[in-house]
Scaffold this active site. Structure first.
Site: not given
Length: 385
Positions: A75-76, A155, A183, A203-205, A328
């Site tokens: 996602a970043t 988040n 999210q 985002s996958a994780h 982060c």
């Protein structure tokens, strides 16, 4: 997890679902689907079939077309590609970007970089409960505005922003809308046929998939593109070159398919856990839920411990794994920028802890956290004034 702390940091990352791991393992070794998807021989075609299937799974999860999904490293990267890429490609229209002070650093830092390069960036304050101020957003949009970038689910607080309303506003005023939905999958319904977002970061994780892979949705009607920043082999429609990581992409596809299929059941279970924890918070005058009046997902609770330091509490909780802010931010002296933007004092920010739950959270772990919360309140009574 025997002899390990109870994990309450799902908003930072989620463990890989064993069913996702099983899919990923089918795309790694010599006797598996290991080929380069760009190769024209049988191994490459087999790998590309796996990528195409995953692309369909990710697209289906948000009601999109497979051709609208661009795979990235996470996602970043998706946020950077969406924001910098859109601002570069559409600079003839203007050089004005609008975002919000409660966004993730993966949005705020690219915005600050664009400022250094001559773009005008407007950072809007949220309402006190952390939600969007739509009056301020509408007033901020000018003929020079190219893009509005906002988060779907915060988040740190779990606040759910009304991206459908934002999309209606930006579409009516001829401005692109980028949504950071890192999210979202598995927590909220996100359908591009109902939300007029032009770009969406995934985002996958955060959804029990592997780290190191994500996606960017780019709407086709009306057509939206971005200026690419990684050139090479021309993969992903020329917008993100590089050999596709078949195993990671396959894992992301399976993770998203599972998250959508199990969303209602999971959310109902986590809502029960949320209610149990909120009963403790509401029963103790020295505990306060940040963003209490806003619509939020039950997975994330940001709790303020009156007149206590969050870091000190966490140090005395060896059996609880939680965080004071987004991962982060690391050990930022100023604490959560999200809570500061909501108007909390420095003392209140440093007294707040984020707890986030997920698929593998158990009732035993929730009961352990309830006891820890009540113990922390008792510490206050024994601390010297």
């Amino acid at each position: 997890m025997k002899n390990r702390p109870a994990y309450f940091d799902y908003a930072a990352t989620t463990p890989l679902d064993p069913r996702v791991l099983a899919v990923m393992q089918r795309h790694l070794t010599l006797d598996a689907c290991f080929g380069n998807p760009a190769s024209l021989h049988a191994y490459g075609r087999e790998a590309m079939q796996a990528v195409d299937h995953a692309r369909l799974q990710v697209a289906t999860s948000i009601g999109a077309l497979p051709s609208e999904i661009i795979f990235t490293s996470g996602a970043t990267e998706s946020n950077n590609l969406a924001i910098k890429g859109a601002m570069a490609l559409y600079q003839r229209k203007g050089r004005h970007l609008i975002t919000f002070k409660t966004e993730h650093k993966a949005v705020l830092d690219p915005a600050q970089q664009l400022e250094k390069e001559g773009c005008l960036v407007t950072y809007l304050n949220p309402l006190p409960d952390g939600s969007l101020d739509f009056d301020a957003l509408q007033k901020a949009i000018t003929p020079e505005t190219v893009l509005v970038s906002l988060m779907h689910i915060n988040n740190e607080t779990g606040v759910v922003n009304d991206i459908a309303r934002a999309g209606e506003l930006t579409r009516r005023l001829g401005v692109l809308l980028h949504v950071d939905a890192a999210q979202s999958i598995g927590k909220c319904v996100l359908n591009v046929n109902e939300v007029q977002a032009d770009l969406i970061s995934l985002s996958a994780h955060k959804a029990y998939g592997p780290k190191g892979v994500g996606a960017l949705y780019l709407r086709k009607k009306p057509r939206v593109r971005v200026h690419p920043f990684i050139q090479g082999g021309g993969q992903e429609q020329g917008m993100r070159s590089g050999t596709l990581a078949t195993h990671q992409i396959a894992g992301m596809g399976e993770a998203f398919a599972l998250a959508v299929a199990e969303r209602e059941t999971e959310c109902a279970r986590i809502q029960v856990f949320n209610d149990h924890l909120m009963a403790v918070v509401n029963g103790n005058p020295r505990l306060h839920l940040n963003a209490a009046s806003a619509l939020r997902v039950p997975h994330i609770l940001n709790i303020q411990f009156e007149s206590q330091l969050a870091d000190a509490i966490l140090e005395n909780w060896p059996d609880i794994a939680a965080s004071t802010a987004a991962a982060c931010q690391g050990k930022s002296i100023e604490g959560s920028h999200v809570l500061r933007a909501m108007g909390l004092t420095a003392e209140q920010v440093k007294s707040s802890i984020r707890f986030s739950m997920g698929r593998f959270t158990t009732e035993i772990e929730v009961n352990k956290l309830k006891q820890a919360l009540m113990l922390a309140v008792s510490w206050h009574r024994t601390m010297p004034t």
